[in-house]
Write an enzyme that holds these catalytic residues in place. Structure first.
Site: not given
Ligand code: TZD
Ligand code: CA
Length: 526
Positions: A25-26, A28, A70, A280
């Site tokens: 994103g911006s 990065e 991001h 589990h």
């Protein structure tokens, strides 16, 4: 003076972290400026798929891998996938972009407020450097912590840091090398060897670390020397031992009582490269039968500390296997024949029994095929039909979080382009990481996605019976056609209806990705 970005790129290059899996994103973009040609950025369309691909790639290559996410939203999307990477002890180095330093306090859009805290419970180390000049050193720490702890790490970097002057000491980080030698000392080693030598009926339990550390064949030699039964530890992410070897007893059931029952009559259980244990289903009982001593050898200090019973030695299983082979003077035991494979079950009508599908894989795929499996209700059918004799043959979502399988298969195939790779993926599981198909198509990753369509969350139906909830809503998933979904992402696909057709398709060796959809009958995981 070089910039923080220059030093950081050079450090990553020297450490061999030149394949970056990411979704930017911006925040990065400034990190990605001037990226040298030696780097390869593998774009994933969703962060879950990004981390799944990176996890598969790191596991199959045996090396730390850089992940670029991001800010908070991208990191948040990645978290489910990170739970698997934590359990498979995969060294992922996640670097996320942050707003510029002066904008974080007022919470400008895309500020990652208290970024390290966001990831803290999952990652082994998380930080946001206190100043730009500390970024290269902190990046090195993120890589080394991931390598030493074998756990994902997280570094949040304000995007105005990358262009800053790195300062005169920054290049010192470039020559750093960090390693670990976990060889047990003389006394510890001797005590362990004595305990093993004195055991009348020893049993071995092997974990996924055995395969990820390249010890698959060494484990066979040790087991044949000991001559006792071998189990795979419960809920493991790799197969540590050939599953039809005469000494192999299967994967331990993931409940306290059945594990204890399996150990009945053994005076020593030696656990190598596994936590004790990843139970589990809650099936209460005593942890160990009367008279059974358990010794766990693991490199993972936390796994040693948190085990509820037994003795533990934090050491490199490779060194311990070597030491035991040297100190144990028992002769090699004759091992007998590999266990035969039963005839596959079949069903009438348009669907195939999963056992028929797996028998076709076993017979049509080469012996060195690597399988990434995320198909929950077919577990028993899988182990009944498969015959896996090679290291690195089997990968499974380590924490049980769906969304690893399909992206993981893409990552494994990218790391080992010369080895055939098949993702065996349920029609439920496929949806959590489906966007990885696009990355596979773009990079022409040689891979077969075998899509098992039973129209339901099969394992949850079975669990419903186990937990006394026979009428839970939200378990059926009709109306999904993965051939059309795959083609939309650029992956050629076909729907196969009969065993002969399936066998013919599997015997082809395509040089890119393909999806093969089969309708399957409902089975239970065990
Ligand atoms: N969401 C995530 C991220 N992980 C999960 N494990 C689940 C939900 C719950 N879940 C299971 O544990 S198994 C399962 C779900 C939804 C069904 C998977 O369906 P499938 O396989 O079609 O892939 P089967 O063979 O039909 O069970
Ligand atoms: Ca299903």
């Amino acid at each position: 003076m070089p910039s923080v970005r220059r030093i950081s790129h050079e450090f990553l290059e020297r450490q061999g972290l030149t394949t970056i899996f990411g979704n930017p994103g911006s925040n990065e973009l400034p990190f990605l400026a001037d990226l040298p040609d030696t780097f390869r950025y593998v774009l994933g369309l969703h962060e879950g798929a990004v981390v799944g691909m990176a996890d598969g790639y790191a596991q199959a290559s045996g090396r730390p891998v850089l992940v670029n996410l991001h800010a908070a939203s991208g990191s948040g999307n990645a978290m489910g996938a990170l739970t698997n990477a934590v359990a498979s002890r995969t060294p992922l180095v996640v670097v996320a972009g942050q707003q510029v330093r002066s904008a974080i306090g007022p919470e400008a859009n895309l500020s990652n407020v208290d970024a390290p805290a966001l990831m803290k419970p999952l990652v082994g180390w998380a930080a946001e450097p206190a100043c730009a000049q500390d970024v290269p050193r902190a990046l090195a720490q993120a890589v080394f912590e991931a390598q030493l702890q074998r756990r994902p790490t997280y570094l949040s970097v304000p995007y105005d840091d990358w262009a800053a002057d790195a300062g005169e000491n920054a290049p010192a980080v470039l020559d750093r090398q960090v390693g670990r030698a976990g060889v047990p000392g003389g006394e510890q080693g001797r005590r362990l060897a004595e305990a093993v030598a004195a055991a009348q009926r020893p049993a071995l339990v092997l974990g996924g670390d055995i395969d990820s550390a390249g010890l698959f064949d060494d484990a066979v030699r040790l087991a044949e020397r000991l001559g006792g039964p071998v189990w795979a530890a419960p809920s493991q992410f790799r197969l540590p031992f050939p599953n039809r070897h005469p000494l192999f007893q299967g994967v331990l059931p993931a409940g306290i009582e059945p594990v204890s029952r399996a150990f009945e009559g053994h005076d020593l259980v030696l656990v190598l490269g596994a936590p004790v244990f990843r139970y589990h289903e809650y099936l209460p009982g005593r942890y160990l039968p009367e008279g059974t001593r358990l010794i766990q050898v693991t490199e993972d200090a936390s796994a040693a500390a948190r085990a509820p019973m037994g003795e533990a030695l934090v050491a490199d299983p490779a060194a311990v296997i070597e030491l035991l082979m040297k100190l144990l003077d028992a002769p090699q035991q004759p091992v007998g024949d590999y266990q035969p494979v039963p005839a596959p079950q079949s069903v009438e009508g348009p669907r195939l029994h999963p056992e028929e599908v797996f028998a076709a894989l076993r017979e049509e795929m080469p012996e060195d095929t690597a399988y990434v499996v995320e198909s929950t209700s077919t577990n028993a059918a899988w182990w009944r039909q498969m015959d896996l004799r090679r290291a690195g043959s089997y990968y499974f979502p380590a924490a049980g979080g769906l969304g690893f399988g399909l992206p993981g298969a893409v990552g494994v195939a990218m790391a080992q382009p010369d080895r055939p790779v098949v993702g065996v993926i349920g029609d439920g599981s496929a949806n959590y990481g489906i966007t990885a198909l696009w990355t596979a198509a773009q990079h022409r990753v040689p891979l077969t996605v075998l899509l098992l369509r039973n129209g339901t969350y099969g394992a949850l139906r079975w669990f419903g019976g186990l937990l006394g909830v026979p009428d839970a809503p939200g378990l059926d998933i009709p109306g999904l056609d993965f051939t059309r979904i795959a083609e939309g992402y650029g992956v050629p696909a076909q729907h196969v209806t009969g065993v002969d057709e399936l066998r013919a398709v599997l015997s082809e060796r395509p040089d890119g990705p393909r999806l093969v959809q089969v309708d399957t009958a409902l089975t239970t995981p065990s």
